[in-house]
Design an enzyme around this catalytic site. Structure first.
Site, PDB file in Angstrom:
ATOM      1  N   LYS A 149       0.699  -1.176  -0.008  1.00 41.71           N
ATOM      2  CA  LYS A 149       0.056   0.232  -0.106  1.00 41.71           C
ATOM      3  C   LYS A 149       0.825   1.413  -0.145  1.00 41.71           C
ATOM      4  O   LYS A 149       0.530   2.279  -0.859  1.00 41.71           O
ATOM      5  CB  LYS A 149      -0.788  -0.013   1.215  1.00 41.71           C
ATOM      6  CG  LYS A 149      -1.888  -1.112   1.165  1.00 41.71           C
ATOM      7  CD  LYS A 149      -3.026  -1.003   2.412  1.00 41.71           C
ATOM      8  CE  LYS A 149      -2.337  -1.074   3.708  1.00 41.71           C
ATOM      9  NZ  LYS A 149      -1.720  -2.438   4.045  1.00 41.71           N
ATOM     10  N   ARG A 196      -9.912   0.438   8.994  1.00 39.63           N
ATOM     11  CA  ARG A 196      -9.512  -0.873   9.398  1.00 39.63           C
ATOM     12  C   ARG A 196     -10.686  -1.640  10.075  1.00 39.63           C
ATOM     13  O   ARG A 196     -10.649  -2.676  10.314  1.00 39.63           O
ATOM     14  CB  ARG A 196      -8.129  -0.727  10.079  1.00 39.63           C
ATOM     15  CG  ARG A 196      -7.023  -1.072   9.417  1.00 39.63           C
ATOM     16  CD  ARG A 196      -5.734  -0.815  10.617  1.00 39.63           C
ATOM     17  NE  ARG A 196      -4.748  -1.452  10.282  1.00 39.63           N
ATOM     18  CZ  ARG A 196      -3.532  -0.803   9.707  1.00 39.63           C
ATOM     19  NH1 ARG A 196      -3.646   0.233   9.437  1.00 39.63           N
ATOM     20  NH2 ARG A 196      -2.245  -1.474   9.867  1.00 39.63           N
ATOM     21  N   ARG A 227      11.221  -6.027   4.789  1.00 35.63           N
ATOM     22  CA  ARG A 227      10.861  -4.745   5.120  1.00 35.63           C
ATOM     23  C   ARG A 227      11.471  -4.264   6.484  1.00 35.63           C
ATOM     24  O   ARG A 227      11.985  -3.157   6.651  1.00 35.63           O
ATOM     25  CB  ARG A 227       9.459  -4.277   4.995  1.00 35.63           C
ATOM     26  CG  ARG A 227       9.235  -2.720   5.343  1.00 35.63           C
ATOM     27  CD  ARG A 227       7.939  -2.200   5.009  1.00 35.63           C
ATOM     28  NE  ARG A 227       6.952  -2.850   5.968  1.00 35.63           N
ATOM     29  CZ  ARG A 227       5.629  -3.040   5.906  1.00 35.63           C
ATOM     30  NH1 ARG A 227       4.854  -2.186   5.007  1.00 35.63           N
ATOM     31  NH2 ARG A 227       4.669  -3.165   6.704  1.00 35.63           N
ATOM     32  N   ARG A 234      11.053  -0.660  11.630  1.00 35.43           N
ATOM     33  CA  ARG A 234       9.919  -0.824  12.651  1.00 35.43           C
ATOM     34  C   ARG A 234       9.783  -1.949  13.427  1.00 35.43           C
ATOM     35  O   ARG A 234      10.076  -3.107  12.816  1.00 35.43           O
ATOM     36  CB  ARG A 234       8.770  -0.663  11.458  1.00 35.43           C
ATOM     37  CG  ARG A 234       8.083   0.535  10.982  1.00 35.43           C
ATOM     38  CD  ARG A 234       7.189   0.476  10.008  1.00 35.43           C
ATOM     39  NE  ARG A 234       6.026  -0.271  10.389  1.00 35.43           N
ATOM     40  CZ  ARG A 234       4.786  -0.319   9.414  1.00 35.43           C
ATOM     41  NH1 ARG A 234       4.688   0.002   8.643  1.00 35.43           N
ATOM     42  NH2 ARG A 234       3.841  -1.016  10.339  1.00 35.43           N
ATOM     43  N   ARG A 271      -0.823  -8.818  13.504  1.00 37.62           N
ATOM     44  CA  ARG A 271      -1.236  -8.061  12.594  1.00 37.62           C
ATOM     45  C   ARG A 271      -1.873  -8.568  11.486  1.00 37.62           C
ATOM     46  O   ARG A 271      -2.975  -8.286  10.993  1.00 37.62           O
ATOM     47  CB  ARG A 271      -0.002  -7.230  11.981  1.00 37.62           C
ATOM     48  CG  ARG A 271       0.346  -6.246  13.098  1.00 37.62           C
ATOM     49  CD  ARG A 271       1.673  -5.653  12.826  1.00 37.62           C
ATOM     50  NE  ARG A 271       1.808  -4.717  11.695  1.00 37.62           N
ATOM     51  CZ  ARG A 271       3.060  -5.016  10.811  1.00 37.62           C
ATOM     52  NH1 ARG A 271       4.044  -5.544  11.298  1.00 37.62           N
ATOM     53  NH2 ARG A 271       3.145  -4.246   9.768  1.00 37.62           N
TER      54      ARG A 271
HETATM   55  P1  AMP Z   1       0.380   0.496   9.537  1.00 33.33           P
HETATM   56  O1  AMP Z   1       1.637   1.287   9.214  1.00 33.33           O
HETATM   57  O2  AMP Z   1      -0.815   0.865   8.727  1.00 33.33           O
HETATM   58  O3  AMP Z   1       0.767  -1.024   9.232  1.00 33.33           O
HETATM   59  O4  AMP Z   1       0.133   0.790  11.077  1.00 33.33           O
HETATM   60  C1  AMP Z   1       0.893   0.338  11.919  1.00 33.33           C
HETATM   61  C2  AMP Z   1      -0.117   0.015  13.182  1.00 33.33           C
HETATM   62  O5  AMP Z   1      -0.656   1.448  13.529  1.00 33.33           O
HETATM   63  C3  AMP Z   1      -0.811  -0.931  13.097  1.00 33.33           C
HETATM   64  O6  AMP Z   1      -0.688  -2.039  13.855  1.00 33.33           O
HETATM   65  C4  AMP Z   1      -1.808  -0.285  14.303  1.00 33.33           C
HETATM   66  O7  AMP Z   1      -1.718  -0.641  15.762  1.00 33.33           O
HETATM   67  C5  AMP Z   1      -1.928   1.094  14.049  1.00 33.33           C
HETATM   68  N1  AMP Z   1      -2.983   1.620  13.167  1.00 33.33           N
HETATM   69  C6  AMP Z   1      -2.643   2.192  11.858  1.00 33.33           C
HETATM   70  N2  AMP Z   1      -3.630   2.617  11.455  1.00 33.33           N
HETATM   71  C7  AMP Z   1      -4.831   2.096  12.059  1.00 33.33           C
HETATM   72  C8  AMP Z   1      -6.226   2.363  12.085  1.00 33.33           C
HETATM   73  N3  AMP Z   1      -6.949   2.767  10.991  1.00 33.33           N
HETATM   74  N4  AMP Z   1      -6.721   1.643  12.947  1.00 33.33           N
HETATM   75  C9  AMP Z   1      -6.420   1.402  14.087  1.00 33.33           C
HETATM   76  N5  AMP Z   1      -4.917   1.007  14.375  1.00 33.33           N
HETATM   77  C10 AMP Z   1      -4.244   1.595  13.297  1.00 33.33           C
END
Ligand code: AMP
Length: 190
Positions: A14, A89, A128, A134, A146
């Site tokens: 993404k 999400r 990654r 991260r 996740r």
């Molecule tokens: P990402 O970079 O999108 O993989 O997000 C990293 C982490 O941020 C996720 O594993 C969640 O803990 C939190 N997070 C990001 N976006 C959301 C969302 N829309 N709703 C809830 N938690 C989120």
């Protein structure tokens, strides 16, 4: 305005595809993961609250995420549209986003879902993790959590948009350019 929800499991590509979409269509990128990481880096209260969820690979509570998105929308007055990356999400977030769009006099044009098999996702996330810094990309149990959270809580969001006739599925395995070409065809059809 063109407002796109770019959807897919962690590691689907993404972020990579968002960058290309933004460049071509001049849209505003709204990645909730990036926003949380920024808050974390700046040590804000929101960052501190989000940290414990992010560290475990769990979702930050809906009302916190929605409030942050509302804020970002309100503070981006002149734009051709948004690309939502990692948001919504949950179905509750998708419903809230529809309301926020309406409040801003616009709507979601469509959801583009990237399909990638689970084993490939895990490999990509591990790769990654070697460079992203991260912690949630480096721990096997966090990666598992996740993906499980995605399957349990996030997958129904695709059905939400499908019911509105707004879902387009794209094969997320292939070259970055090839995938982007297929995404562009969908965006051009909006
Ligand atoms: P990402 O970079 O999108 O993989 O997000 C990293 C982490 O941020 C996720 O594993 C969640 O803990 C939190 N997070 C990001 N976006 C959301 C969302 N829309 N709703 C809830 N938690 C989120």
């Amino acid at each position: 305005m063109v407002n796109i929800v770019l959807f897919g499991p962690p590691g689907a590509g993404k972020g990579t595809q968002s960058e290309k979409i933004i460049e071509k269509y001049k849209l505003t990128h709204l990645s909730t993961g990036d926003l949380f990481r920024k808050h974390l880096g700046e040590g804000t209260d929101l960052g501190k609250l989000a940290r414990k969820y992010m560290d475990e690979g769990r979702l930050v509570p809906d009302e916190v995420v929605i409030g942050m998105v509302d804020d970002k929308l309100a503070n981006t007055p002149d734009t051709n549209g948004f690309i939502f990356d990692g948001f919504p999400r949950t179905v509750a977030q998708a419903e809230a986003l529809d309301k926020l769009m309406e409040k801003n006099g616009t709507q979601i044009s469509g959801m583009i879902a990237l399909d990638v098999a689970e084993e490939i996702l895990k490999e990509r996330i591990r790769e990654r993790g070697k460079t992203s810094g991260r912690t949630d990309d480096q721990d096997e149990s966090k990666i598992e959590t996740r993906i499980k959270v995605y399957l349990d809580e996030t997958l129904p969001v695709a059905t939400y948009y499908e019911k509105q006739g707004k879902l387009s599925r794209i094969n997320g395995v292939g070259t970055i350019e090839g995938i982007f070409e297929n995404i562009s065809k969908v965006i051009d059809s909006y």
